[in-house]
Design a protein around this motif. Structure first.
Motif, short mmCIF file in Angstrom:
data_model
loop_
_atom_site.label_atom_id
_atom_site.label_comp_id
_atom_site.label_asym_id
_atom_site.label_seq_id
_atom_site.Cartn_x
_atom_site.Cartn_y
_atom_site.Cartn_z
N THR A 45 0.81 -1.23 0.00
CA THR A 45 0.00 0.00 0.00
C THR A 45 0.84 1.27 0.00
N GLY A 46 2.14 1.12 0.22
CA GLY A 46 2.99 2.31 0.29
C GLY A 46 2.68 3.16 1.52
N SER A 47 2.03 2.59 2.51
CA SER A 47 1.72 3.35 3.72
C SER A 47 2.74 3.03 4.81
N SER A 48 2.64 3.72 5.92
CA SER A 48 3.57 3.51 7.03
C SER A 48 2.82 3.70 8.35
N PRO A 49 3.42 3.34 9.48
CA PRO A 49 2.69 3.37 10.76
C PRO A 49 2.01 4.71 11.04
N LYS A 50 2.61 5.82 10.64
CA LYS A 50 2.04 7.13 10.96
C LYS A 50 0.69 7.38 10.27
N ASP A 51 0.37 6.55 9.27
CA ASP A 51 -0.91 6.70 8.57
C ASP A 51 -2.08 6.10 9.35
N SER B 223 4.88 -9.00 21.56
CA SER B 223 4.79 -7.61 21.10
C SER B 223 6.18 -6.98 20.99
N ASP B 224 6.99 -7.21 22.01
CA ASP B 224 8.35 -6.67 21.97
C ASP B 224 9.14 -7.26 20.80
N LEU B 225 8.98 -8.57 20.61
CA LEU B 225 9.70 -9.23 19.52
C LEU B 225 9.27 -8.71 18.16
N MET B 226 7.97 -8.52 18.00
CA MET B 226 7.46 -8.03 16.72
C MET B 226 8.02 -6.64 16.43
N GLU B 227 8.00 -5.77 17.44
CA GLU B 227 8.53 -4.41 17.24
C GLU B 227 10.02 -4.45 16.88
N GLU B 228 10.71 -5.38 17.52
CA GLU B 228 12.15 -5.53 17.27
C GLU B 228 12.40 -6.02 15.83
N LEU B 229 11.59 -7.00 15.41
CA LEU B 229 11.73 -7.53 14.04
C LEU B 229 11.49 -6.44 13.01
N LEU B 230 10.47 -5.62 13.26
CA LEU B 230 10.15 -4.55 12.30
C LEU B 230 11.23 -3.49 12.26
N LYS C 274 14.26 -3.96 12.30
CA LYS C 274 15.30 -4.40 11.35
C LYS C 274 15.04 -3.85 9.95
N ASP C 275 13.77 -3.61 9.66
CA ASP C 275 13.40 -2.98 8.39
C ASP C 275 13.16 -1.49 8.57
N LYS C 276 13.63 -0.97 9.69
CA LYS C 276 13.53 0.46 10.00
C LYS C 276 12.08 0.93 10.07
N ILE C 277 11.20 0.04 10.51
CA ILE C 277 9.79 0.43 10.70
C ILE C 277 9.50 0.45 12.20
N ASP C 278 9.13 1.62 12.68
CA ASP C 278 8.88 1.79 14.11
C ASP C 278 7.38 1.97 14.34
N ILE C 279 6.75 0.93 14.91
CA ILE C 279 5.31 1.01 15.14
C ILE C 279 4.98 1.35 16.59
N SER C 280 6.01 1.54 17.41
CA SER C 280 5.78 1.63 18.85
C SER C 280 4.79 2.73 19.25
N ALA C 281 4.76 3.82 18.50
CA ALA C 281 3.88 4.93 18.87
C ALA C 281 2.40 4.62 18.68
N VAL C 282 2.10 3.68 17.78
CA VAL C 282 0.68 3.38 17.49
C VAL C 282 0.31 1.93 17.75
N HIS C 283 1.23 1.15 18.29
CA HIS C 283 0.96 -0.27 18.47
C HIS C 283 0.37 -0.59 19.85
N ASN C 284 -0.65 -1.42 19.85
CA ASN C 284 -1.12 -2.03 21.09
C ASN C 284 -1.53 -3.46 20.77
N ASP C 285 -1.69 -4.25 21.81
CA ASP C 285 -1.96 -5.68 21.61
C ASP C 285 -3.15 -6.08 22.49
#
Lengths: 339, 339
Positions: free
Chosen positions: B225-231, B245-252, B254-265
């Motif tokens: 979709t060409g989107s990113s977490p801030k969308d 949750s921690d592992l998933m954020e860490e894995l992402l 590695k691709d320089k994608i930071d979802i921590s600001a909008v992620h919940n589980d």
């Protein structure tokens, strides 16, 4: 586009196409009346694996790989795979398909799984949700016996109503309607069945448990479409066996619908009941999967069958539900195939 | 109509609508931080039934009946129900929904089931395959523990990585895009996940087993979709718990994608981990089902959340596959909800 006809039937406006299909079976199935029609027969029903469950996974994987090959497609061409089996948590499907890296939607329809996966794959291909979708299912006599009935080593005697779970898998590659080429089979419509329960509790008489669901879905379909048995070359149930087939025909006769001239059942076709000691016939997801994805579709491709109603029947029970006194509800899904 | 975007994502051209949703939970969940948002909390987690499995069936039935009521629809208005759970052969679904007489498609996605059923129901409603389709799932702590881990009476000690299977159910009624009214939630797109396996073998650490699948599906979706977490206002996984949750954020990362600001589980939201002794958090199909079908969707209806990526995660294993030395593969399906 998918269009609803009546209450339970969905007609495919453009008709998605079957681009490839394949069947893989075990030794007993290979020795049966349809032996020459399967893509692959394994004489060693462990398939070289260390457990029956892993052997079943392998059956399913091989069926998909063969079907993809016949469709001239690679795993990366497939948008999603709909797969299910009889084992707890559908592990044959998960572990059999893990390496293929295709978006995966696990399905549970017991022995109706081939019809359920094919119906959903058809809807996805028809609507544009998938360019290519695969439908696959499997069963294995040994993994099913020890999970649902007795350890094989116990050597329990089987009752006359019992059916023999086929060691078999069937896979179908669906494509969008635009991909159709001359002579290929299309899906014309599908009907999803309701859970039907006549109170049967004998886990060694699955045919009786599933027959009412098969009759109901077929009645729904005839009512929705205004068609009747004479409009079809074959009404193929899978898998009611001898007891269930007779019961289904009897139930339909109450509504004055006689399907006997065009009805056959995968559970009656897969083995020679005189010679192969299978009592009421075959069963298991892989039974209808392998019969459909071999002899039946080959007959359709050869122009010998044109209009086929494929009616997958499943018994929605577990040993736990039976131990807790529950009856065995059935479900049946219908797919109308045309060639 | 459904349109494929990139390799794994399907966009809904007209956007099917959520006409009703409901959640039903047990005592512990009712005492959790979201207690006030559920439609029904049961203090007796047997729900008056004679077994945990039957109690779970009842949870699922009640969730569907409540969701139908909120959508002002009857069971006879529903064209099909997509349902699944964790129990062998999905018996909570079969026996919970048997009496509703709705065309039934059993699904198995382990704890990703709420996303899987919602995604398929959305595609059916979008394409015209169903005018109304229901998605539902459930889990029950007691039925899951004795099936997957230890008998409750054994009183086994739980490891710090373990998650607590929620006693809960969530149900959603989807309608075709034409039925949308002001303020209702729609489904914008879905992505089906591939089976992902990093070789985790500890059945008391499901979060770690599922995190790679969640990361992969989210990466696929962002790439398509060409989107990113801030969308998005919220990226809601269910249910990875603390470890996953921690592992998933860490894995992402590695691709320089930071979802921590909008992620919940959902597994972190359903219980108070300080006070409720659930170790790494909640899990089970019903956990994400009940959190989504209560607090999250209520926040969306209230205009407090607009763009939510719901990412259901499942661990595709059985005790048998683990006993045979297999690892625990994961899968994650994504549904993009908009209000």
């Amino acid at each position: 586009m998918p269009t609803r006809i009546g209450k339970y039937t969905i007609e495919m406006g453009s008709k998605p196409v079957i681009l490839g299909f394949a069947s893989v079976v075990g030794k007993k199935e290979g020795e049966g009346p349809l032996g020459e029609y399967y893509d692959q027969c394994h004489n060693d029903t462990t398939l070289g694996e260390s457990s029956w469950e892993k052997a079943e996974s392998r059956l399913q994987n091989e069926a998909v790989v063969l079907a993809l090959g016949k469709a001239n497609l690679k795993n990366t061409d497939i948008d999603c795979i709909l797969a299910g089996d009889l084992l707890n948590q559908c592990i044959s499907s998960t572990f059999g398909l893990r390496s293929l890296n295709i978006p995966f939607l696990g399905q549970f329809g017991a022995c109706s799984t081939m019809a359920q996966t094919l119906a959903i794959a058809s809807l996805f291909a028809e609507s544009g949700a998938a360019r290519h979708a695969v439908a696959v299912t499997s069963s294995h006599f040994c993994s099913a016996e020890r999970q649902f009935r007795f350890p094989l080593e116990y050597g329990g005697q089987r009752t006359p109503t019992a059916q023999w779970t086929a060691t078999a898998a069937g896979a179908i590659v669906m494509g969008s309607p635009q991909q159709k080429q001359e002579g290929q089979i299309v899906v014309n419509s599908v009907s999803f069945g309701r859970i039907t329960d006549f109170g049967i509790k004998d886990a060694a008489n699955m045919g009786a448990a599933m027959a009412p669901a098969a009759a109901q879905t077929l009645l729904d379909y005839f009512s929705d479409t205004g068609s009747s048995p004479k409009d079809y070359d074959l009404i193929l149930t899978g898998d009611l066996g001898r007891i269930g087939s007779d019961l289904m025909e009897e139930l339909l006769m109450k509504d004055k619908i006689d399907i006997s001239a065009v009805h056959n059942d995968c559970g009656l076709m897969i083995y020679d009941r005189e010679k192969q000691d299978v009592h009421a016939g075959g069963s298991g997801c892989g039974c209808s999967g392998a019969v459909l994805c071999s002899y039946i579709m080959q007959q359709m491709m050869a122009g010998k069958l044109h209009k086929v109603l494929f009616l997958g029947t499943g018994a929605l029970m577990s040993p736990t539900s039976s131990q807790q006194g529950e009856s065995i509800p059935g479900v049946a899904h219908l797919v109308y195939l045309m060639a």
